[in-house]
Write a protein that holds these residues in place. Sequence first.
Motif, PDB file in Angstrom:
ATOM      1  N   ASP A  64       0.623  -1.026  -0.020  1.00  0.00           N
ATOM      2  CA  ASP A  64       0.214   0.148   0.034  1.00  0.00           C
ATOM      3  C   ASP A  64       0.933   1.436   0.028  1.00  0.00           C
ATOM      4  OD1 ASP A  64       0.783  -0.713   2.739  1.00  0.00           O
ATOM      5  OD2 ASP A  64      -0.364   1.034   3.315  1.00  0.00           O
ATOM      6  N   LEU A  70      -1.188   1.711  -5.373  1.00  0.00           N
ATOM      7  CA  LEU A  70      -2.345   1.908  -4.901  1.00  0.00           C
ATOM      8  C   LEU A  70      -2.457   3.476  -4.522  1.00  0.00           C
ATOM      9  CD1 LEU A  70      -4.884   0.746  -2.987  1.00  0.00           C
ATOM     10  CD2 LEU A  70      -3.710   1.358  -1.203  1.00  0.00           C
ATOM     11  N   GLU A  72      -5.350   7.051  -4.915  1.00  0.00           N
ATOM     12  CA  GLU A  72      -6.422   7.477  -4.022  1.00  0.00           C
ATOM     13  C   GLU A  72      -7.666   6.897  -4.436  1.00  0.00           C
ATOM     14  OE1 GLU A  72      -6.519   9.353  -1.238  1.00  0.00           O
ATOM     15  OE2 GLU A  72      -4.252   9.143  -1.551  1.00  0.00           O
ATOM     16  N   ARG A  75      -7.325   3.111  -3.096  1.00  0.00           N
ATOM     17  CA  ARG A  75      -7.820   3.205  -1.485  1.00  0.00           C
ATOM     18  C   ARG A  75      -9.392   3.136  -1.234  1.00  0.00           C
ATOM     19  NH1 ARG A  75      -3.519   4.293   1.852  1.00  0.00           N
ATOM     20  NH2 ARG A  75      -1.491   4.743   0.508  1.00  0.00           N
ATOM     21  N   ARG A  76     -10.117   3.956  -2.059  1.00  0.00           N
ATOM     22  CA  ARG A  76     -11.566   4.081  -1.968  1.00  0.00           C
ATOM     23  C   ARG A  76     -11.989   2.755  -2.515  1.00  0.00           C
ATOM     24  NH1 ARG A  76     -10.803   9.316  -4.022  1.00  0.00           N
ATOM     25  NH2 ARG A  76     -11.417   8.604  -6.113  1.00  0.00           N
ATOM     26  N   VAL A  78     -10.516  -0.325  -1.886  1.00  0.00           N
ATOM     27  CA  VAL A  78     -10.040  -1.088  -0.821  1.00  0.00           C
ATOM     28  C   VAL A  78     -11.290  -0.937   0.219  1.00  0.00           C
ATOM     29  CG1 VAL A  78      -8.734  -1.447   0.929  1.00  0.00           C
ATOM     30  CG2 VAL A  78      -7.588  -1.148  -1.319  1.00  0.00           C
ATOM     31  N   VAL A  94      -4.460   0.634   5.894  1.00  0.00           N
ATOM     32  CA  VAL A  94      -5.490   0.681   5.045  1.00  0.00           C
ATOM     33  C   VAL A  94      -6.571  -0.318   5.116  1.00  0.00           C
ATOM     34  CG1 VAL A  94      -4.257   1.683   3.058  1.00  0.00           C
ATOM     35  CG2 VAL A  94      -4.680  -0.640   3.201  1.00  0.00           C
TER      36      VAL A  94
END
Length: 247
Positions: A64, A70, A72, A75-76, A78, A94
């Motif tokens: 991460d 990875l 932004e 990340r959403r 995930v 995360v």
Amino acid sequence: MTTVTVVGGPTAVLEYGGLRVVTDPTFDPPGDYPLGPLTLTKTSGPALSRAAVGRVDLVLLSHDQHPDNLDEAGRRTVASAPLTLSTADAAARVGATGLPTWRHHDVGPVRVTAVPARHGPPGCEAVTGTVTGFVLSGEGLPTVYVSGDNASLDHVREIAARFPRVDAALLFGGAVRTPLIDAKLTLDAADMVEAARILGVRRVVPLHVEGWTHFTENESHVRTAFAEAGLSGLLARPPDGTPFDLP
């Protein structure tokens, strides 16, 4: 049927055992992405938007800590996915589920086994951080290796010893270099050829070979290396965004 769709960079969508699996989700646009003392520059966007990918059942996150693996939007992804498997470090940062090396996690008919990976030369972890790879398997399903940002062929040999039959490999390449370490941080094209030989795969999908300026090799280097080795028939890389069948 098992299919794979290359989205761009390290990101692919696998339809596998009834699951929609996404590797290292990166959906942000081109631009500059700060990383400590470095700035990584993305030169091309994804072939599919996050919305176009649709349902995601499982994310396989090699690590991460770097925006080329990875971002932004990733990340959403995930945060919204029902399950993300990754390293223990990523689990803490995360909200992924940490999967130690050689441990497995079953999702319906699919078994995901964490396999070793090293993001550079021996001892690089203090700079590059920890990473992981994965092997997907299941009754009646092809065995698929997802390398993550692994630069170690010794680790590939360990994986081959544990999994004597690997049908397909999603190999992250690009021969990444940055000013922080004077060494390759991912496989180069010749390494990818050797990894394919070690594993005895029937298909190789090259990922992480386009789209960033710190990649020192691209898809053309991969094609040339496999051609020179007489292994062009192993490569599967249709246009990004186009699904194709894995053996």
